[in-house]
Design an enzyme around this catalytic site. Structure first.
Site, mmCIF file in Angstrom:
data_model
loop_
_atom_site.group_PDB
_atom_site.id
_atom_site.type_symbol
_atom_site.label_atom_id
_atom_site.label_comp_id
_atom_site.label_asym_id
_atom_site.label_seq_id
_atom_site.Cartn_x
_atom_site.Cartn_y
_atom_site.Cartn_z
ATOM 1 N N GLN A 171 -18.794 16.047 7.280
ATOM 2 C CA GLN A 171 -20.108 15.674 7.808
ATOM 3 C C GLN A 171 -20.861 16.913 8.291
ATOM 4 O O GLN A 171 -20.404 17.622 9.187
ATOM 5 C CB GLN A 171 -19.927 14.691 8.961
ATOM 6 C CG GLN A 171 -21.171 14.430 9.799
ATOM 7 C CD GLN A 171 -22.284 13.772 9.033
ATOM 8 O OE1 GLN A 171 -23.265 14.420 8.667
ATOM 9 N NE2 GLN A 171 -22.151 12.490 8.769
ATOM 10 N N ARG A 194 -23.769 16.920 9.819
ATOM 11 C CA ARG A 194 -24.530 16.644 11.029
ATOM 12 C C ARG A 194 -23.617 16.637 12.237
ATOM 13 O O ARG A 194 -22.603 15.946 12.260
ATOM 14 C CB ARG A 194 -25.239 15.294 10.899
ATOM 15 C CG ARG A 194 -26.214 15.038 12.027
ATOM 16 C CD ARG A 194 -26.943 13.732 11.835
ATOM 17 N NE ARG A 194 -27.926 13.541 12.874
ATOM 18 C CZ ARG A 194 -28.379 12.369 13.256
ATOM 19 N NH1 ARG A 194 -27.960 11.289 12.659
ATOM 20 N NH2 ARG A 194 -29.278 12.277 14.211
ATOM 21 N N SER A 212 -31.080 -2.496 17.195
ATOM 22 C CA SER A 212 -31.527 -3.069 15.919
ATOM 23 C C SER A 212 -30.386 -3.792 15.217
ATOM 24 O O SER A 212 -30.571 -4.888 14.666
ATOM 25 C CB SER A 212 -32.085 -1.957 15.019
ATOM 26 O OG SER A 212 -32.392 -2.457 13.732
ATOM 27 N N GLU A 218 -22.938 7.942 9.262
ATOM 28 C CA GLU A 218 -22.221 8.069 10.533
ATOM 29 C C GLU A 218 -23.005 7.487 11.707
ATOM 30 O O GLU A 218 -22.424 6.897 12.620
ATOM 31 C CB GLU A 218 -21.856 9.530 10.825
ATOM 32 C CG GLU A 218 -20.981 9.658 12.058
ATOM 33 C CD GLU A 218 -20.119 10.902 12.063
ATOM 34 O OE1 GLU A 218 -19.584 11.222 13.136
ATOM 35 O OE2 GLU A 218 -19.964 11.536 11.012
ATOM 36 N N GLU A 259 -27.697 12.428 1.797
ATOM 37 C CA GLU A 259 -28.016 11.275 2.647
ATOM 38 C C GLU A 259 -28.811 11.712 3.871
ATOM 39 O O GLU A 259 -29.839 11.123 4.218
ATOM 40 C CB GLU A 259 -26.724 10.584 3.075
ATOM 41 C CG GLU A 259 -26.896 9.459 4.074
ATOM 42 C CD GLU A 259 -27.259 8.139 3.426
ATOM 43 O OE1 GLU A 259 -27.483 7.171 4.178
ATOM 44 O OE2 GLU A 259 -27.324 8.067 2.188
#
Length: 203
Positions: A33, A35, A49, A74, A108
């Protein structure tokens, strides 16, 4: 608008897949990942949400040693955990090497504009250093110009105090690149202070 090249990458990355619902505790984070920073405010909004509407977009995963490895999504995974969701919809990719995991996670996050400039640069640099990509190949895979890739990687060379200001939104990536030739010098710190004090534009 999402570049057509990026859409092609995403379609190619999802060409061999199966849709299913899996227990959230069987999914482990993506070790590739790119990020690293997740806004608490953003996670709270997404969590609320999901509580109201459910998970609207499936996670992208691959199968490894009896577990599901997260490739992309994630923020959704973390928010589902906070919302108390026990099962989540996933797209199961038949095969995903570490290289593919990094590439798909980059695409993504770039499409969703979730990466900060330093995370983006580190992701590109990892593709080059570990997996042997050229800047041209990365540009083709993520739907960006080669110069964009080069500039993102260059930002990794700015001093730590410039990086921190960039991550906090105090200066832009353009400011950081303009300061790059000065290195970690006294002059750089002086120019940096002037930029902040006088709110100077990049020009």
């Amino acid at each position: 608008m999402i570049p057509e090249e990026t859409l092609e990458v995403m379609r190619a990355g999802r060409s061999n897949h199966v849709y299913r619902t899996v227990p959230i505790d069987q999914i482990i984070p993506n070790p590739e990942q790119p990020r690293q920073r997740f806004s608490d405010e953003g996670l709270e909004a997404l969590t609320e949400s999901i509580r109201i509407h459910g998970v609207l977009s499936p996670l992208l995963v691959c199968r490894r040693e009896g577990r599901y490895v997260l490739i992309a999504g994630e923020r959704r995974l973390r928010s589902c955990a906070l919302a108390g969701v026990l099962e989540v919809p996933v797209v199961l990719k038949d095969t995903a090497t570490a290289q593919e995991q990094l590439e798909l996670a980059l695409v993504e996050n770039l499409v969703r504009e979730d990466l900060d400039p330093i995370e983006e640069g580190k992701g590109y640099a990892r593709l080059m250093e570990i997996y042997g990509y050229t800047q041209e190949e990365i540009a083709s895979r993520v739907g960006k110009n080669r110069s964009t890739i080069a500039n993102a990687i260059r930002l990794l060379g700015v001093p730590s105090f410039v990086k921190e200001a960039l991550l906090q939104g105090v200066i832009s990536a353009g400011h950081a690149r303009a300061l790059l030739p000065l290195g970690d010098s006294t002059r750089c710190k002086m120019v940096f202070s002037t930029v902040l004090r006088e709110s100077l534009s990049v020009r």
